[in-house]
Design a protein around this motif. Structure first.
Motif, short mmCIF file in Angstrom:
data_model
loop_
_atom_site.label_atom_id
_atom_site.label_comp_id
_atom_site.label_asym_id
_atom_site.label_seq_id
_atom_site.Cartn_x
_atom_site.Cartn_y
_atom_site.Cartn_z
N ASN A 304 -39.70 -4.45 53.82
CA ASN A 304 -39.40 -5.09 55.55
C ASN A 304 -39.51 -6.26 55.62
N GLY A 305 -39.19 -7.24 54.74
CA GLY A 305 -38.51 -8.40 54.53
C GLY A 305 -39.70 -9.22 54.66
N ASN A 306 -41.19 -8.59 53.86
CA ASN A 306 -42.12 -9.70 53.29
C ASN A 306 -42.20 -9.76 52.04
N GLN A 307 -42.80 -11.03 51.77
CA GLN A 307 -43.07 -11.02 50.21
C GLN A 307 -44.54 -10.77 50.19
N ILE A 308 -45.46 -9.77 49.65
CA ILE A 308 -46.73 -9.27 49.14
C ILE A 308 -46.79 -9.77 48.01
N MET A 309 -47.56 -10.12 47.58
CA MET A 309 -48.37 -10.76 46.17
C MET A 309 -49.81 -10.44 46.69
N VAL A 310 -49.56 -9.98 45.17
CA VAL A 310 -51.30 -9.41 44.59
C VAL A 310 -51.86 -10.07 43.42
N VAL A 311 -52.97 -11.05 43.19
CA VAL A 311 -53.40 -11.97 42.10
C VAL A 311 -54.93 -12.03 41.71
N GLY A 312 -55.06 -11.17 40.48
CA GLY A 312 -56.76 -11.27 40.22
C GLY A 312 -56.84 -10.61 38.84
N ALA A 313 -58.19 -11.08 38.41
CA ALA A 313 -59.22 -11.27 37.07
C ALA A 313 -59.51 -9.39 36.64
N VAL A 314 -58.33 -8.25 37.35
CA VAL A 314 -58.62 -7.01 36.90
C VAL A 314 -57.57 -6.22 36.32
N PRO A 315 -57.98 -4.87 36.04
CA PRO A 315 -56.66 -4.46 35.28
C PRO A 315 -55.53 -4.36 35.88
N GLN A 316 -54.08 -3.83 35.18
CA GLN A 316 -53.21 -4.08 36.36
C GLN A 316 -52.95 -3.22 37.42
N ALA A 317 -53.66 -1.78 37.08
CA ALA A 317 -53.43 -0.15 38.11
C ALA A 317 -54.41 -0.98 39.38
N THR A 318 -55.37 -2.41 39.00
CA THR A 318 -56.41 -2.54 40.32
C THR A 318 -55.40 -3.01 41.67
N ILE A 319 -53.92 -4.09 40.96
CA ILE A 319 -53.00 -5.00 41.70
C ILE A 319 -52.16 -4.09 42.01
N GLN A 320 -51.85 -2.76 41.07
CA GLN A 320 -50.56 -2.41 41.87
C GLN A 320 -51.36 -1.49 42.95
N LYS A 321 -52.66 -1.00 43.24
CA LYS A 321 -53.21 0.16 44.13
C LYS A 321 -53.38 -0.95 44.91
N ILE A 322 -53.95 -1.83 45.40
CA ILE A 322 -54.19 -2.78 46.37
C ILE A 322 -53.06 -2.82 46.74
N SER A 323 -51.58 -3.26 46.55
CA SER A 323 -50.26 -3.68 46.14
C SER A 323 -49.71 -2.33 47.49
N ASN A 324 -49.98 -1.50 46.78
CA ASN A 324 -49.18 0.35 48.02
C ASN A 324 -50.72 0.37 48.46
N SER A 325 -51.38 -0.13 48.86
CA SER A 325 -52.76 0.05 49.76
C SER A 325 -52.40 0.11 51.55
N ILE A 326 -51.27 -1.36 51.20
CA ILE A 326 -50.50 -1.57 52.47
C ILE A 326 -49.53 -0.54 53.06
N GLN A 327 -50.14 -0.17 54.81
CA GLN A 327 -49.32 0.65 55.46
C GLN A 327 -48.51 -0.21 56.30
N ASP A 328 -47.59 0.58 57.45
CA ASP A 328 -47.17 0.27 58.93
C ASP A 328 -46.90 -1.56 58.84
N MET A 329 -46.23 -1.56 57.64
CA MET A 329 -45.89 -3.31 57.38
C MET A 329 -44.58 -3.29 58.13
N LYS A 330 -45.25 -5.01 59.30
CA LYS A 330 -44.32 -4.96 60.79
C LYS A 330 -43.06 -5.38 59.85
N ALA A 331 -41.98 -5.27 60.80
CA ALA A 331 -39.77 -5.28 59.63
C ALA A 331 -40.04 -6.93 59.90
N HIS A 332 -39.96 -8.13 59.34
CA HIS A 332 -39.74 -9.28 59.49
C HIS A 332 -37.68 -9.54 59.20
#
Length: 332
Positions: A304-332
């Motif tokens: 929705n016009g927002n840049q989402i970035m997740v960073v961490g010393a964790v497995p790739q699956a963790t990064i993706q799941k946290i990124s995908n946990s975002i819901q109902d993002m306001k449009a920009h």
């Protein structure tokens, strides 16, 4: 009573004593075996925070290897710590309780940043071990000498794919973590820290609790974050990986042209993951894709016009799941 009967009674008495002794010994062994092994982790967690110690440890993150001096004091009311890198450009960190000031030096300036302390070696374990029990299993291994001290090796093995394996060397006398290795799912080392010398002290002097000031450089204080803005007003975050919880959320301005950036930090008690969300300016190119920087994974996408970035010393699956946990993002 005849001599024979007396001898027989004495024999029975001593036999009973032997049997009782054997039973006591067996019960004692069972009691030791039944002792909660997590008490060793509890002791390690408390030791890193309650003991006063000074030492030098070697920190390795992929190709980056540094020697770091740490001084830690607990005066019974507060914790004080100072960490100084001994290689390359001078870097220092002073922490008092959960508050930390970081001094990063370059050729001309020293940048001062204020941060909330995250579990730094050797205090990598959370104060509450219960959170770790739910997501890791504990296994004991051999004993080794680290920094001239006897240590018990323990493994914290993850119960799922959302975290790495921790190998810890616990000081047998005080419980303090003397060495730590983080291993990926292929048993490859991601990060390691190990004392090569350490000593306890009992003084209360805090003359050491100050940075080394270079009078030839300009000291620049980074702007403090703005007041916290509730993320429920901007988006909804749900269905995080098991064990991960939000530990902080701030909204700050970043860049030459100030723009608001929402920053969350999530943790399972051992690992920390940062989530950044900001509206994409019209003249700025968005980032999409995955990459790896040192021990950290980075995952970027647009919503929705927002840049989402997740960073961490964790497995790739963790990064993706946290990124995908975002819901109902306001449009920009």
């Amino acid at each position: 009573m005849s001599r024979f009967m007396l001898k027989h009674k004495l024999s029975n008495f001593f036999m009973q004593r032997v049997v009782v002794g054997l039973i006591t010994l067996v019960l004692s062994c069972y009691a030791q075996a039944a002792e909660d092994p997590w008490l060793h982790l509890e002791k390690a967690s408390q030791a890193a925070r309650k003991l006063s110690y000074k030492g030098i440890f070697l920190y390795q993150n992929f190709q980056d290897v540094r020697s770091i001096e740490i001084t830690h004091l607990n005066n019974g009311e507060e914790e004080f710590a100072r960490m100084v890198t001994l290689d390359g450009q001078p870097h220092e960190a002073l922490s008092r309780g959960k508050n930390m000031m970081v001094f990063n030096s370059n050729k001309e300036n020293v940048m001062i940043q204020e941060r909330q302390g995250q579990n730094l070696f050797p205090a990598i374990l959370p104060p509450d071990i219960e959170s770790v029990k739910a997501i890791y299993t504990l296994r004991f291994a051999n004993q080794e000498r680290i920094g001239g001290r006897e240590a018990q090796i323990v493994y914290l093995e993850p119960k799922d794919q959302f975290r790495y394996l921790y190998k810890l060397w616990l000081d047998k006398e005080f419980g303090l973590i003397l060495k730590m290795s983080i291993l990926d799912h292929q048993q490859k080392m991601i990060e390691q820290a190990s004392f090569n010398q350490i000593a306890l002290f009992s003084g209360q002097d805090l003359n050491w609790f100050k940075p080394n000031v270079d009078t030839h450089k300009k000291y620049i204080m980074n702007e403090a974050p703005q007041n916290k803005i509730s993320h429920e007003k901007y988006c909804t975050i749900s269905n995080l990986p098991a064990g991960y919880k939000e530990v902080s959320h701030v909204t700050r301005t970043m860049g030459n042209q100030p723009q608001l950036v929402h920053h969350w930090v999530f943790s399972d008690g051992l690992s920390f993951v940062s989530l950044f969300v900001n509206p994409i300016p019209k003249d700025q190119k968005s980032r999409v894709g995955e990459t790896r920087v040192g021990s950290s994974h980075v995952y970027a996408r647009v919503m929705n016009g927002n840049q989402i970035m997740v960073v961490g010393a964790v497995p790739q699956a963790t990064i993706q799941k946290i990124s995908n946990s975002i819901q109902d993002m306001k449009a920009h």
